[in-house]
Design a protein around this motif. Sequence first.
Motif, mmCIF file in Angstrom:
data_model
loop_
_atom_site.group_PDB
_atom_site.id
_atom_site.type_symbol
_atom_site.label_atom_id
_atom_site.label_comp_id
_atom_site.label_asym_id
_atom_site.label_seq_id
_atom_site.Cartn_x
_atom_site.Cartn_y
_atom_site.Cartn_z
ATOM 1 N N LYS A 187 -2.762 4.712 -42.808
ATOM 2 C CA LYS A 187 -2.390 3.985 -41.171
ATOM 3 C C LYS A 187 -1.876 3.652 -40.694
ATOM 4 C CE LYS A 187 -4.924 -0.198 -38.102
ATOM 5 N NZ LYS A 187 -4.775 -1.453 -38.527
ATOM 6 N N THR A 188 -0.647 3.990 -40.855
ATOM 7 C CA THR A 188 0.745 3.883 -40.679
ATOM 8 C C THR A 188 0.993 5.227 -40.620
ATOM 9 O OG1 THR A 188 1.246 1.573 -41.406
ATOM 10 C CG2 THR A 188 3.103 2.818 -40.030
ATOM 11 N N THR A 189 0.657 5.726 -41.185
ATOM 12 C CA THR A 189 1.410 7.686 -41.054
ATOM 13 C C THR A 189 0.091 8.322 -40.235
ATOM 14 O OG1 THR A 189 1.959 7.499 -43.456
ATOM 15 C CG2 THR A 189 1.945 9.609 -42.517
ATOM 16 N N MET A 190 -0.769 8.009 -39.988
ATOM 17 C CA MET A 190 -1.757 7.769 -38.974
ATOM 18 C C MET A 190 -1.151 7.776 -37.998
ATOM 19 S SD MET A 190 -3.984 10.386 -41.248
ATOM 20 C CE MET A 190 -5.504 10.782 -40.023
ATOM 21 N N GLY A 191 -1.236 7.352 -37.808
ATOM 22 C CA GLY A 191 -0.386 6.031 -36.203
ATOM 23 C C GLY A 191 0.629 6.966 -35.840
ATOM 24 N N LEU A 192 1.176 7.597 -36.831
ATOM 25 C CA LEU A 192 2.223 8.018 -36.406
ATOM 26 C C LEU A 192 2.150 9.782 -36.372
ATOM 27 C CD1 LEU A 192 5.527 8.466 -36.106
ATOM 28 C CD2 LEU A 192 5.778 9.030 -38.564
ATOM 29 N N CYS A 193 1.242 10.094 -36.490
ATOM 30 C CA CYS A 193 0.838 11.301 -36.025
ATOM 31 C C CYS A 193 0.105 11.842 -35.472
ATOM 32 C CB CYS A 193 0.068 11.980 -37.698
ATOM 33 S SG CYS A 193 0.279 12.598 -39.274
ATOM 34 N N ASP A 194 -0.468 10.064 -34.663
ATOM 35 C CA ASP A 194 -1.688 10.587 -33.431
ATOM 36 C C ASP A 194 -1.002 10.187 -32.206
ATOM 37 O OD1 ASP A 194 -3.988 11.080 -34.728
ATOM 38 O OD2 ASP A 194 -4.245 8.607 -34.997
ATOM 39 N N GLU A 195 0.149 10.039 -32.820
ATOM 40 C CA GLU A 195 1.380 9.012 -31.231
ATOM 41 C C GLU A 195 1.954 10.912 -31.143
ATOM 42 O OE1 GLU A 195 3.458 6.806 -28.607
ATOM 43 O OE2 GLU A 195 1.570 6.444 -29.975
ATOM 44 N N ILE A 196 2.747 11.189 -32.222
ATOM 45 C CA ILE A 196 3.120 12.561 -32.010
ATOM 46 C C ILE A 196 2.342 14.001 -31.181
ATOM 47 C CG2 ILE A 196 4.160 14.659 -33.139
ATOM 48 C CD1 ILE A 196 5.618 12.712 -35.163
ATOM 49 N N GLU A 249 -7.563 14.111 -45.357
ATOM 50 C CA GLU A 249 -7.643 14.334 -43.982
ATOM 51 C C GLU A 249 -6.434 13.622 -43.654
ATOM 52 O OE1 GLU A 249 -8.756 10.298 -41.657
ATOM 53 O OE2 GLU A 249 -9.602 10.183 -43.187
ATOM 54 N N LEU A 250 -5.240 13.447 -44.238
ATOM 55 C CA LEU A 250 -4.317 12.434 -43.584
ATOM 56 C C LEU A 250 -2.832 14.059 -43.742
ATOM 57 C CD1 LEU A 250 -1.682 11.036 -43.689
ATOM 58 C CD2 LEU A 250 -1.196 9.976 -45.954
ATOM 59 N N VAL A 251 -2.841 14.719 -44.563
ATOM 60 C CA VAL A 251 -2.122 16.092 -45.053
ATOM 61 C C VAL A 251 -2.104 16.977 -43.803
ATOM 62 C CG1 VAL A 251 -1.882 18.159 -46.143
ATOM 63 C CG2 VAL A 251 -1.760 16.136 -47.581
ATOM 64 N N ALA A 252 -4.031 16.966 -43.610
ATOM 65 C CA ALA A 252 -3.684 17.530 -42.398
ATOM 66 C C ALA A 252 -3.742 17.493 -41.223
ATOM 67 C CB ALA A 252 -5.312 17.730 -41.908
ATOM 68 N N ARG A 253 -3.833 15.477 -40.724
ATOM 69 C CA ARG A 253 -3.158 15.171 -39.323
ATOM 70 C C ARG A 253 -1.321 15.923 -39.289
ATOM 71 N NH1 ARG A 253 -5.903 11.550 -36.798
ATOM 72 N NH2 ARG A 253 -7.884 12.218 -38.237
ATOM 73 N N MET A 254 -1.043 15.101 -40.479
ATOM 74 C CA MET A 254 0.225 15.376 -40.740
ATOM 75 C C MET A 254 1.087 16.795 -40.037
ATOM 76 S SD MET A 254 1.800 13.141 -44.202
ATOM 77 C CE MET A 254 3.156 13.899 -44.301
ATOM 78 N N ALA A 255 0.558 17.406 -40.743
ATOM 79 C CA ALA A 255 0.231 18.947 -40.859
ATOM 80 C C ALA A 255 0.673 19.396 -38.850
ATOM 81 C CB ALA A 255 -0.482 19.998 -41.549
ATOM 82 N N GLU A 256 -0.879 19.039 -38.031
ATOM 83 C CA GLU A 256 -1.466 19.182 -36.791
ATOM 84 C C GLU A 256 0.345 18.499 -36.202
ATOM 85 O OE1 GLU A 256 -4.656 17.804 -33.587
ATOM 86 O OE2 GLU A 256 -4.652 17.358 -35.969
ATOM 87 N N ALA A 257 0.852 17.038 -36.625
ATOM 88 C CA ALA A 257 1.755 16.585 -35.994
ATOM 89 C C ALA A 257 2.922 17.472 -35.917
ATOM 90 C CB ALA A 257 1.029 15.443 -36.329
ATOM 91 N N GLY A 258 3.329 18.104 -36.603
ATOM 92 C CA GLY A 258 4.252 19.243 -37.326
ATOM 93 C C GLY A 258 5.075 18.872 -38.233
ATOM 94 N N CYS A 259 4.979 17.818 -39.048
ATOM 95 C CA CYS A 259 4.891 17.389 -41.011
ATOM 96 C C CYS A 259 5.416 19.262 -41.501
ATOM 97 C CB CYS A 259 4.819 16.607 -41.462
ATOM 98 S SG CYS A 259 5.270 16.544 -42.908
ATOM 99 N N SER A 260 6.607 19.777 -41.514
ATOM 100 C CA SER A 260 6.934 20.532 -42.245
ATOM 101 C C SER A 260 7.248 20.531 -43.657
ATOM 102 C CB SER A 260 7.524 21.622 -41.656
ATOM 103 O OG SER A 260 9.303 20.621 -41.528
ATOM 104 N N ASP A 261 7.617 19.965 -44.016
ATOM 105 C CA ASP A 261 8.310 19.709 -45.447
ATOM 106 C C ASP A 261 7.343 18.060 -46.202
ATOM 107 O OD1 ASP A 261 10.494 22.251 -46.115
ATOM 108 O OD2 ASP A 261 9.924 20.764 -43.932
ATOM 109 N N LEU A 262 7.369 17.859 -47.435
ATOM 110 C CA LEU A 262 7.364 17.087 -48.064
ATOM 111 C C LEU A 262 7.767 17.379 -49.493
ATOM 112 C CD1 LEU A 262 3.790 16.119 -47.724
ATOM 113 C CD2 LEU A 262 5.588 14.832 -47.037
ATOM 114 N N PHE A 263 8.286 15.934 -50.256
ATOM 115 C CA PHE A 263 9.175 16.182 -51.047
ATOM 116 C C PHE A 263 8.298 15.443 -51.889
ATOM 117 C CE2 PHE A 263 11.827 17.608 -47.902
ATOM 118 C CZ PHE A 263 13.299 17.927 -48.809
#
Length: 453
Positions: free
Chosen positions: A235-244, A267-281
């Motif tokens: 929920k928090t990560t999705m909220g960050l993506c939505d805010e961006i 769902e989470l990965v797709a939203r992160m990519a849409e919000a500009g997440c480029s890399d995950l470790f």
Amino acid sequence: EDWIKPGGDESSNYHMGLLYLAAYCEKFGVTSKILDISIQKITLESILDIVESEQPKLIGISATSAGMKSAVHICQEIKKNYDIPVCLGGAHVNCDPHFIERVTAFDFCISGEGEKSLYDAFIKIKNGEKVDGIIHGEAIDNLDEIPFPARHLINVMDYVREEQRRKFGPELMPWATMLGSRGCPFKCTFCSIPVINHKVRYRDPKPIVDEMEAIYDQCGGKYSFVDDVLTLNKKTTMGLCDEIISRGFSKKFRWLGMTRAEILNEELVARMAEAGCSDLFFGIESGNERIRSEVIDKKISNKEIRDAVQMCKKYGIHTSFLLMIGFPSETDLEMEETVNIGRKVGADLIGIHQTIPFPGTKIYDQAIEEGLIDSDSFDKFSRGEGWGEKDSFFDKWPKYVPEGLSQNDLISARKRAYFKHYLRPSWAFGRIRHWIRASHWFKHDIDLLKLAP
């Protein structure tokens, strides 16, 4: 007051702990100066000159286990010349606060989160009171009470290393270090964080994006989140993506962070990519399920790892695996699974290192029980007993070598992992899009190839 980060703690991420401490104190009118010895290449003589010039009421030294020999030496030299209280903080004393009773250089230590405790200690010292012993820091439940990190006290360009500038050009800007949460609920046996704080707290997405916007010109829109697990709370990560996304920054911001395979979903990965997440470790650690589940208490299946990588590939997120070899009871065949896992599941990059039994971890306790490390070895290191002035913790501190394997076996396995992963036509073909997007990735990857035998 002065806060010092000693040698042995080299990192291209700036020290968020010190910046938060300084910001919290500034909120109440207390000014600070930050010295990052490793990054700024500050000599002991220069430190003493700065202390002479500034005459601070309190000096703090923050150190990991690796930097403790340097921290103790700096403290001893300060105390020889000045009657100024010196406080120890940082990762090591967080899990071993009684260290200051065994190695008696510091006046007091703050174990745990230090914002409130540091300010309270400073006020007491300012009012002529003596502060000594162990102070257990009070965790702040509402992280949004803390001001943004005091980045104005450092030169962020110092955190682009000289070799990076030579390789990638003087225009290369540093990634801005960000923190969206504190705490980790997991209990990995190679990590000291479980000893420090299980309680996880999250910042509200709006001030996080406010901070990203405020420092955009310092980093060119590149942000490195150093949360223990950025995606822990969906929920928090999705909220960050939505805010961006809602503020129109998804094309301007590029960001990365740590995750775990079993907590990602499409769902989470797709939203992160849409919000500009480029890399995950991914902290995969071992390619073998028995080692992950029974030895390091990281219950993640190979299927979950494979599925997570495929989801990231589908949405264009670059994946990096953090791997370790040399766990207790690990066999040659199990180690070979770690050598191969990045290649088999399609990770873009891997980094592989030998297991080090750090103080505060279960593996450290096991190493003492097995006689690999003496119970007083760390205190001797901190005092410099049996260590040369320039001896590095990582060069001389014992690494874990499982029974039936040798140090040479582990060194060969590490080289073999890089060779198998990077010297493949299919890997080079998959990297072309990154080379086109940013030329420094090509130079970065050439350096990785040099690690292969």
